[in-house]
Design an enzyme around this catalytic site. Structure first.
Site, mmCIF file in Angstrom:
data_model
loop_
_atom_site.group_PDB
_atom_site.id
_atom_site.type_symbol
_atom_site.label_atom_id
_atom_site.label_comp_id
_atom_site.label_asym_id
_atom_site.label_seq_id
_atom_site.Cartn_x
_atom_site.Cartn_y
_atom_site.Cartn_z
ATOM 1 N N GLN A 125 0.811 -1.438 0.084
ATOM 2 C CA GLN A 125 0.047 0.168 -0.128
ATOM 3 C C GLN A 125 1.038 1.233 -0.181
ATOM 4 O OE1 GLN A 125 -2.414 0.361 3.530
ATOM 5 N NE2 GLN A 125 -3.768 1.833 2.602
ATOM 6 N N SER A 128 1.083 6.379 2.652
ATOM 7 C CA SER A 128 1.774 7.433 3.374
ATOM 8 C C SER A 128 2.980 7.917 2.573
ATOM 9 C CB SER A 128 2.190 6.624 4.816
ATOM 10 O OG SER A 128 1.171 6.118 5.348
ATOM 11 N N GLU A 240 -12.879 -3.968 6.186
ATOM 12 C CA GLU A 240 -12.607 -4.921 7.242
ATOM 13 C C GLU A 240 -13.451 -5.950 7.072
ATOM 14 O OE1 GLU A 240 -13.648 -2.635 10.809
ATOM 15 O OE2 GLU A 240 -11.943 -3.616 11.823
HETATM 16 C C1 LIG Z 1 3.073 -1.113 11.538
HETATM 17 C C2 LIG Z 1 2.650 -0.128 10.555
HETATM 18 C C3 LIG Z 1 2.367 -0.513 9.298
HETATM 19 C C4 LIG Z 1 2.178 0.491 8.326
HETATM 20 N N1 LIG Z 1 2.124 0.064 7.271
HETATM 21 C C5 LIG Z 1 1.877 0.924 6.222
HETATM 22 C C6 LIG Z 1 1.677 0.799 4.716
HETATM 23 O O1 LIG Z 1 1.754 -0.407 4.256
HETATM 24 N N2 LIG Z 1 1.498 1.689 3.687
HETATM 25 C C7 LIG Z 1 1.284 2.815 4.384
HETATM 26 O O2 LIG Z 1 0.943 3.947 3.354
HETATM 27 N N3 LIG Z 1 1.486 3.559 5.517
HETATM 28 C C8 LIG Z 1 1.714 2.526 6.264
HETATM 29 N N4 LIG Z 1 1.854 2.882 7.729
HETATM 30 C C9 LIG Z 1 1.801 4.316 8.140
HETATM 31 C C10 LIG Z 1 0.808 4.739 8.938
HETATM 32 O O3 LIG Z 1 -0.489 4.893 8.041
HETATM 33 C C11 LIG Z 1 0.989 6.313 9.539
HETATM 34 O O4 LIG Z 1 2.140 5.943 10.258
HETATM 35 C C12 LIG Z 1 -0.013 6.976 10.212
HETATM 36 O O5 LIG Z 1 -0.985 7.314 9.289
HETATM 37 C C13 LIG Z 1 0.533 8.034 11.079
HETATM 38 O O6 LIG Z 1 1.043 8.897 10.134
HETATM 39 P P1 LIG Z 1 2.510 9.500 10.633
HETATM 40 O O7 LIG Z 1 3.548 8.291 10.915
HETATM 41 O O8 LIG Z 1 2.872 10.478 9.337
HETATM 42 O O9 LIG Z 1 2.379 10.485 11.845
HETATM 43 P P2 LIG Z 1 1.596 11.782 11.852
HETATM 44 O O10 LIG Z 1 0.544 11.818 11.312
HETATM 45 O O11 LIG Z 1 2.694 12.691 11.396
HETATM 46 O O12 LIG Z 1 1.383 11.912 13.470
HETATM 47 C C14 LIG Z 1 2.587 12.480 14.212
HETATM 48 C C15 LIG Z 1 1.667 12.586 15.713
HETATM 49 O O13 LIG Z 1 0.715 13.528 15.464
HETATM 50 C C16 LIG Z 1 -0.303 13.290 15.876
HETATM 51 N N5 LIG Z 1 -1.431 13.698 15.297
HETATM 52 C C17 LIG Z 1 -1.635 13.620 13.999
HETATM 53 N N6 LIG Z 1 -2.793 14.680 13.677
HETATM 54 C C18 LIG Z 1 -3.301 14.813 14.547
HETATM 55 C C19 LIG Z 1 -4.624 15.572 14.868
HETATM 56 N N7 LIG Z 1 -5.498 15.841 13.821
HETATM 57 N N8 LIG Z 1 -4.948 15.743 16.185
HETATM 58 C C20 LIG Z 1 -4.060 15.319 17.329
HETATM 59 N N9 LIG Z 1 -2.782 14.775 17.169
HETATM 60 C C21 LIG Z 1 -2.735 14.412 15.828
HETATM 61 C C22 LIG Z 1 -0.320 11.730 15.800
HETATM 62 O O14 LIG Z 1 -1.364 11.094 16.682
HETATM 63 C C23 LIG Z 1 1.035 11.408 16.176
HETATM 64 O O15 LIG Z 1 1.274 11.429 17.573
HETATM 65 C C24 LIG Z 1 2.044 1.792 8.727
HETATM 66 C C25 LIG Z 1 2.371 2.137 10.110
HETATM 67 C C26 LIG Z 1 2.685 1.290 10.976
HETATM 68 C C27 LIG Z 1 2.907 1.732 12.321
#
Ligand SMILES: Cc1cc2nc3c(=O)[nH]c(=O)nc-3n(C[C@H](O)[C@H](O)[C@H](O)COP(=O)(O)OP(=O)(O)OC[C@H]3O[C@@H](n4cnc5c(N)ncnc54)[C@H](O)[C@@H]3O)c2cc1C
Length: 392
Positions: A125, A128, A240
């Site tokens: 996928q 991100s 889901e």
């Molecule tokens: C095990 C795992 C597998 C994954 N696999 C994939 C994959 O296959 N493909 C893919 O595309 N992505 C994947 N991801 C990525 C995942 O979708 C993102 O990590 C997730 O959406 C969070 O985005 P970010 O890491 O950019 O954090 P950010 O969105 O930058 O968040 C950083 C911090 O800010 C907080 N925050 C953000 N927005 C808000 C808000 N509106 N209000 C309050 N707090 C907020 C968050 O809670 C977090 O603490 C995976 C992640 C994990 C952990």
């Protein structure tokens, strides 16, 4: 690039989910039909399972069996009892396949679904990006139309199994200037796709960074209409299966709080009162989650639409997973968990499962929507609270 035929390891590996006793009648006539099929196919191959519609039973024929929730559970139950495992393709079966069924042309379905169902073509996928996670709509990857092709440029991150996958579902902006989001299927071996490993602290290589340097996709790799990608992304993200998760604390896998209690009881070692208190709390939370899951499954079997329980359960379960894993560490001492000896530091007890779980648990409140995003959903959609302030 990795071996694309090797099934992925780790938490996203496929399962038949244990069905709670009593949920599906023992005398349901469909059991007889399934048992007869299993008698004819005692060790079914991925092809056998796909052809019988048993890999994704909820999908429409010819890919699945149009199975309702009760039949899905019944099939899970019979496969579980027979020790049959489905082919491994978690992102394909869970996210890509349902979106291709929803928006793909018959030719696209014919092209992509057979390999996906057989597990011979793994999927990943590509959603991100470094500056687009929770706020996925901020993504910047672009796809420019050039004759019969799309030319994709950008960077993705946290792409689970990109190094093993044959195909990726990809979001990119289209138009001049790039504006609306469109939804594509990207061959992961196309020229210009650069995959860099991001090993995590469990030692697994599941994540990757993916750089897309002028990657050329044939025009018919666009799924749905140009500019309709955001609507399709919501289909992907909301998909889901009925029995998506079991009771283990790592997204339905792994051990449970009750397993930790059983382990402590078996070791019969003295436990400090404060840890005993936390163990009881964790067990109570585990029971609440088990009953919520049962309620969800019962509602699905009765044909009721999913309620807010799924969001509640995700928010509670992620915290609970971390609580159980942190507790196992406190019970064992950091060294006991990290060297794989398990709580109590006794060789042979749960071992690897606990040490892996402890290192993996921080991911629970990030993947699939962070803890903060889950709480925003609950606040706005379930409790009707005022929306969070949005940047203008
Ligand atoms: C095990 C795992 C597998 C994954 N696999 C994939 C994959 O296959 N493909 C893919 O595309 N992505 C994947 N991801 C990525 C995942 O979708 C993102 O990590 C997730 O959406 C969070 O985005 P970010 O890491 O950019 O954090 P950010 O969105 O930058 O968040 C950083 C911090 O800010 C907080 N925050 C953000 N927005 C808000 C808000 N509106 N209000 C309050 N707090 C907020 C968050 O809670 C977090 O603490 C995976 C992640 C994990 C952990």
């Amino acid at each position: 690039m990795g071996d694309r035929t090797r099934p992925p390891r780790g938490l996203l590996a496929p399962v038949t989910v244990a069905v709670p006793p009593g949920l599906v009648p023992e005398d349901d006539p469909r059991r007889g039909e399934l048992r007869a099929w299993l008698a004819d196919h005692p060790d079914p191959s991925p092809d056998d399972l796909a052809e019988a519609g048993l890999t994704a039973p909820a999908w429409p024929a010819p890919w699945g069996r149009d199975a309702d929730a009760l039949e899905q559970l019944l099939i899970d139950d019979e496969l579980e009892r027979a020790g049959v495992r489905r082919p491994s393709n978690p992102i394909g079966l869970g996210w890509a396949g349902p979106t291709i069924l929803f928006a793909g042309t018959p030719a696209q379905q014919e092209r992509w679904l057979p390999g996906l169902l057989r597990g011979t073509e793994l999927w990943c996928q590509l959603f991100s990006e470094p500056d687009a996670g929770s706020d996925l709509a901020a993504l910047r990857t672009t796809a420019r139309r050039d004759g019969d092709e799309w030319v994709v440029t950008g960077q993705k991150v946290w792409t689970t199994y990109a190094h093993l996958a044959r195909w990726g579902i990809l979001l990119a902006r289209t138009g001049e200037p790039p504006g609306r989001i469109s939804y594509f299927v990207c061959p992961m071996d196309a020229p210009g796709v650069e995959i860099r490993a991001l090993p995590d602290m469990t030692g697994l290589h599941a994540f990757n960074e993916v750089f897309l340097h002028e990657v050329r996709l044939p025009a018919d790799h666009l799924l749905g209409d140009e500019g309709d990608g955001w609507r399709l992304a919501k289909v992907t993200l909301s998909n889901e299966r009925t029995a998506l998760s079991g009771e283990g604390v790592l997204w339905g896998r792994g051990p449970t709080a009750a397993d930790l209690v059983a382990l402590v009881r078996r070791l019969d070692a003295p436990v400090a009162p404060v840890l005993r208190d936390r163990l009881v709390q964790a067990w109570i939370h585990g029971e609440v989650l088990r009953l919520l899951r049962l309620g969800q499954l019962q509602a699905a079997v009765a044909g009721r639409p999913p309620g807010p329980e799924a969001s509640l359960r995700k928010a509670l379960a992620d915290d609970h997973g971390q609580e159980v894993m942190n507790l196992s560490e406190d019970l064992a001492g950091t060294a006991g968990v990290l060297d794989g000896r398990g709580p109590g530091g006794v060789d042979g007890d749960l071992g690897d499962e606990w040490s892996f779980g402890f290192l993996y648990a921080p991911a629970l409140t990030i993947g699939g929507g962070t803890f903060a995003v889950q709480r925003n959903i609950i606040a706005e959609r379930i409790l009707g609270l005022p929306p969070e302030p949005r940047a203008r």
